[in-house]
Scaffold this motif. Structure first.
Motif, mmCIF file in Angstrom:
data_model
loop_
_atom_site.group_PDB
_atom_site.id
_atom_site.type_symbol
_atom_site.label_atom_id
_atom_site.label_comp_id
_atom_site.label_asym_id
_atom_site.label_seq_id
_atom_site.Cartn_x
_atom_site.Cartn_y
_atom_site.Cartn_z
ATOM 1 N N SER A 201 -0.337 4.434 -0.499
ATOM 2 C CA SER A 201 -1.200 5.612 -0.462
ATOM 3 C C SER A 201 -0.815 6.606 0.625
ATOM 4 N N ASP B 221 0.858 -1.179 0.000
ATOM 5 C CA ASP B 221 0.000 0.000 0.000
ATOM 6 C C ASP B 221 0.897 1.233 0.000
ATOM 7 N N ASP C 253 -4.641 2.117 -4.436
ATOM 8 C CA ASP C 253 -3.679 2.470 -3.395
ATOM 9 C C ASP C 253 -2.442 1.575 -3.420
ATOM 10 N N TYR C 254 -2.428 0.578 -4.303
ATOM 11 C CA TYR C 254 -1.420 -0.480 -4.219
ATOM 12 C C TYR C 254 -0.501 -0.542 -5.434
ATOM 13 N N ASN D 194 -5.281 -4.987 -9.364
ATOM 14 C CA ASN D 194 -5.972 -4.553 -8.164
ATOM 15 C C ASN D 194 -7.228 -3.769 -8.544
ATOM 16 N N ARG E 27 0.759 3.465 -9.887
ATOM 17 C CA ARG E 27 -0.159 2.639 -9.097
ATOM 18 C C ARG E 27 -0.710 1.529 -9.994
ATOM 19 N N GLY F 209 -10.405 -1.645 -4.016
ATOM 20 C CA GLY F 209 -9.918 -2.685 -3.118
ATOM 21 C C GLY F 209 -10.278 -4.068 -3.617
#
Length: 473
Positions: free
Chosen positions: A69, A67, A426-427, A350, A414, A354
């Motif tokens: 973010s 993560d 976020d990943y 991803n 990202r 999420g």
């Protein structure tokens, strides 16, 4: 986060940039690098490699996800897989080859990872699908949820670790004896079901998806084989053919499309031909007037991860080279003209909100209920397109960075962007970042990671097969 586990935008975007840029041919993209693209691509490589090093634990294993973010130091996930570890290995070799790190730093990092890999528990010569990236233990419960994990020997994940190990051995002669000892036990016939002409369903001449080794003998196999040729498990097929643990005829028993009359996305066209004594259905699909060999789900990485390492287009320019080129054009046209997202590049990634799912262009995949694009674009897909459409890939990536803030100088791009609502993941994922480092290495220094797959058994056993390939496109 495992691909094999079936689980406000600027509308001008990439379309505006792309409109002024011609589609580069595969041959043109390797003759020279425009000055305008080398600087951003090198910067992107350096940031992407920072993400890979940040995901690598003190033990030396590259974790699955991270993560990025927050503003502080991100923490890598607990889990890692053979694929993740392989990505870490080849990314380090690429970084040294591009001058981002020194040869001595490369050696230390490769040696640390190799020491960890040597200690990992194995079965039947292969590595399990999930380990703890911090202590190397086999995962039997999933981090965070505690859900049970049944240890599994995955065909395709082991192929990517072996790929990384071969690249490391080629780059660092001091490590070759240790890597050779590890690979001596990796016999791909373990996964192979020999061809039975009297019962080709039970004996298809293909590779199993893998085995759960907690049963007597070989273990419990998956219910499926990897039957589609134009998918990423063909790396395992090439490795086995090259080291002579699989027969060369295995290549001809893989499906270019499913046979006519079988349930699939579209009824294929083509013809039967006999090659090396094997009757082969050389089928194809047609998408927007363009003939191509489909993948299973219609995603970019299925078609284009393998040729980062194996020079399929060079060895088979009118078959593999042609279908790769058309596959990229199909992804571009779907995103820009059919779905009108303004951006393109669809591959498992991803979910920006999420989670994880497969994304693709349904019409160029065989699966009837195939992968859909849903407006979710993943940057690694554009990097995979660099050998075939470099100007358009650069334009698309520039637009994703500019319009959505999908890139930052700390850790690169990202993992995905929902172009409908502007949500950015976020990943970063080790597999996707590993594809980016390999694609950039190939673009900035062609052949850097390909030497192990241009020589030895690849040259003597795999190349002749690709030279005989005659896709009906």
């Amino acid at each position: 986060m495992n691909r094999r586990t079936f689980l406000t935008t600027a509308t001008a975007g990439a379309a505006a940039l792309t409109a002024a840029l011609p589609l580069a041919s595969a041959s043109a993209s390797t003759r020279g690098r425009p000055a305008s693209d080398s600087a951003p691509l090198r910067t992107w490589f350096e940031a992407t490699y920072r993400s890979m090093t940040a995901m690598t634990t003190e033990l030396g294993l590259t974790a699955d996800t991270m993560d990025v973010s927050g503003t502080g130091t991100p923490v890598p996930s607990t889990q890692t897989s053979p694929t993740n570890i392989g990505c870490g290995l080849w990314s380090t070799v690429a970084a040294a080859g591009l001058g981002v790190i020194s040869g001595s730093v490369m050696h230390r990092r490769l040696a640390r990872t190799l020491a960890a890999v040597e200690k990992l528990e194995r079965a039947h010569g292969f590595w399990f699908n999930w380990y703890d990236a911090y202590d190397g233990s086999v995962l039997t419960s999933w981090p965070g949820t505690g859900d049970p994990v049944r240890p599994f020997l995955s065909t395709v994940d082991n192929a990517w670790l072996v790929t990384g190990l071969k690249i490391a051995a080629d780059a660092d002669p001091e490590l070759r004896p240790r890597i050779a000892r590890l690979l001596a036990d990796a016999d791909w016939s373990y996964y192979y079901t020999p061809y039975d002409p009297t019962d080709p369903v039970a004996g298809p001449g293909q590779l199993r998806g893998g085995f759960w080794p907690d049963k007597p003998g070989k273990g419990e196999p998956t219910g499926h084989h990897y039957g589609a040729l134009n998918t990423e498990p063909r790396m395992a097929s090439y490795l086995g053919i090259a080291d002579n643990s699989l027969p060369a005829e295995h290549y001809w028993h893989l499906f270019r499309t499913l046979l006519p009359g079988m349930g699939q996305e579209q009824e294929p066209e083509g013809s039967y031909v006999t090659i090396d004594g094997v009757q082969v259905w050389e089928g194809h699909y047609t998408y927007r007037g363009r003939k191509l060999v489909p993948t299973w789900g219609g995603s970019m990485f299925e078609a284009l991860m393998v040729p980062l390492f194996v020079p399929e287009a060079a060895w088979s320019p009118y078959s593999w080279g042609t279908t790769h080129q058309r596959y990229v054009r199909s992804q571009i046209e779907h995103g820009l003209y059919e779905a009108k997202y303004g951006y393109w590049g669809f591959s498992p990634a991803n979910i920006p909100e999420g989670g994880y799912r497969e994304y693709g262009v349904d019409a160029i995949g065989m699966q009837e209920d195939g992968y859909n694009s849903l407006g979710v674009v993943t940057p690694h897909a554009s990097f995979l397109a660099l050998p075939y459409a470099a100007p358009e890939a650069l334009a698309n990536l520039t637009a994703l960075a500019r319009d959505f803030g999908a890139y930052d100088d700390r850790y690169g791009f990202r993992d995905s962007v929902d172009t409908a609502n502007g949500r950015v993941s976020d990943y970063v994922l080790a597999l996707d970042q590993g594809m980016i480092t390999a694609a950039l290495a190939q673009h900035l220094r062609p052949g850097l990671l390909q030497h192990p797959f241009r020589t030895g058994g690849f040259r003597s056993r795999v190349r002749p097969l690709l030279g005989k390939e005659r896709f009906s496109i």
